[in-house]
Write a protein that holds these residues in place. Sequence first.
Motif, mmCIF file in Angstrom:
data_model
loop_
_atom_site.group_PDB
_atom_site.id
_atom_site.type_symbol
_atom_site.label_atom_id
_atom_site.label_comp_id
_atom_site.label_asym_id
_atom_site.label_seq_id
_atom_site.Cartn_x
_atom_site.Cartn_y
_atom_site.Cartn_z
ATOM 1 N N ALA A 1 -88.212 61.746 13.128
ATOM 2 C CA ALA A 1 -87.321 60.915 12.303
ATOM 3 C C ALA A 1 -86.743 59.702 13.042
ATOM 4 N N PRO A 2 -86.239 59.826 14.279
ATOM 5 C CA PRO A 2 -85.682 58.637 14.939
ATOM 6 C C PRO A 2 -86.699 57.502 15.098
ATOM 7 N N LEU A 3 -87.938 57.828 15.412
ATOM 8 C CA LEU A 3 -88.963 56.803 15.553
ATOM 9 C C LEU A 3 -89.254 56.152 14.206
ATOM 10 N N GLN A 4 -89.382 56.962 13.185
ATOM 11 C CA GLN A 4 -89.642 56.425 11.846
ATOM 12 C C GLN A 4 -88.492 55.532 11.386
ATOM 13 N N GLU A 5 -87.279 55.972 11.602
ATOM 14 C CA GLU A 5 -86.110 55.186 11.208
ATOM 15 C C GLU A 5 -86.032 53.878 11.982
ATOM 16 N N ALA A 6 -86.285 53.933 13.281
ATOM 17 C CA ALA A 6 -86.237 52.720 14.105
ATOM 18 C C ALA A 6 -87.304 51.728 13.656
ATOM 19 N N PHE A 7 -88.504 52.237 13.376
ATOM 20 C CA PHE A 7 -89.569 51.346 12.920
ATOM 21 C C PHE A 7 -89.231 50.731 11.567
ATOM 22 N N LEU A 8 -88.797 51.555 10.620
ATOM 23 C CA LEU A 8 -88.477 51.033 9.292
ATOM 24 C C LEU A 8 -87.341 50.009 9.343
ATOM 25 N N THR A 9 -86.348 50.267 10.168
ATOM 26 C CA THR A 9 -85.241 49.319 10.322
ATOM 27 C C THR A 9 -85.750 47.992 10.886
ATOM 28 N N ALA A 10 -86.583 48.068 11.928
ATOM 29 C CA ALA A 10 -87.144 46.842 12.512
ATOM 30 C C ALA A 10 -88.032 46.121 11.512
ATOM 31 N N TYR A 11 -88.848 46.872 10.793
ATOM 32 C CA TYR A 11 -89.751 46.281 9.806
ATOM 33 C C TYR A 11 -88.973 45.572 8.695
ATOM 34 N N MET A 12 -87.983 46.256 8.147
ATOM 35 C CA MET A 12 -87.187 45.672 7.067
ATOM 36 C C MET A 12 -86.390 44.461 7.558
ATOM 37 N N GLY A 13 -86.056 44.442 8.837
ATOM 38 C CA GLY A 13 -85.333 43.318 9.406
ATOM 39 C C GLY A 13 -86.241 42.180 9.849
ATOM 40 N N GLY A 14 -87.543 42.351 9.658
ATOM 41 C CA GLY A 14 -88.491 41.301 10.021
ATOM 42 C C GLY A 14 -88.810 41.224 11.505
ATOM 43 N N ALA A 15 -88.519 42.279 12.235
ATOM 44 C CA ALA A 15 -88.747 42.273 13.671
ATOM 45 C C ALA A 15 -89.512 43.517 14.127
ATOM 46 N N SER A 16 -90.503 43.912 13.331
ATOM 47 C CA SER A 16 -91.242 45.125 13.673
ATOM 48 C C SER A 16 -92.109 44.910 14.914
ATOM 49 N N PRO A 17 -92.355 45.977 15.676
ATOM 50 C CA PRO A 17 -93.196 45.860 16.861
ATOM 51 C C PRO A 17 -94.649 45.631 16.468
ATOM 52 N N ASP A 18 -95.434 45.138 17.425
ATOM 53 C CA ASP A 18 -96.853 44.925 17.172
ATOM 54 C C ASP A 18 -97.604 46.248 17.080
ATOM 55 N N VAL A 19 -97.207 47.217 17.893
ATOM 56 C CA VAL A 19 -97.867 48.528 17.931
ATOM 57 C C VAL A 19 -96.793 49.610 17.914
ATOM 58 N N VAL A 20 -97.030 50.638 17.108
ATOM 59 C CA VAL A 20 -96.103 51.770 17.017
ATOM 60 C C VAL A 20 -96.874 53.045 17.310
ATOM 61 N N MET A 21 -96.311 53.905 18.147
ATOM 62 C CA MET A 21 -96.933 55.191 18.415
ATOM 63 C C MET A 21 -96.651 56.095 17.210
ATOM 64 N N ILE A 22 -97.693 56.498 16.534
ATOM 65 C CA ILE A 22 -97.555 57.391 15.398
ATOM 66 C C ILE A 22 -98.040 58.764 15.822
ATOM 67 N N ARG A 23 -97.235 59.740 15.624
ATOM 68 C CA ARG A 23 -97.597 61.092 16.043
ATOM 69 C C ARG A 23 -98.624 61.678 15.128
#
Length: 97
Positions: free
Chosen positions: A75-97
Amino acid sequence: MFLPAEEERWTSRLTTVLVLLLFVFVSSVAGATELTLMHCWGGHRTAMVDEMLRQFEAEHPGVTVNATLIGSCSAPLQEAFLTAYMGGASPDVVMIR
């Protein structure tokens, strides 16, 4: 929990996939010199991630990877990614389990 040999196989597979994803991304983006990675491998795996990124940068001169460690692969990784994505600052690569 994984047994040590089983964890080593998964670690190897995940590392390979992550490096390939980074390579594909770099290959597809002309002129990119900086990539961002969001991952969840802390603790005893931190050194492994650092080494993987060091090797990637050595094989791709002029490319740097800025890694962000998130505390958990769920959950923390998913939340951090979604927050960054919605804010327009998502990372280029995300580790997906």
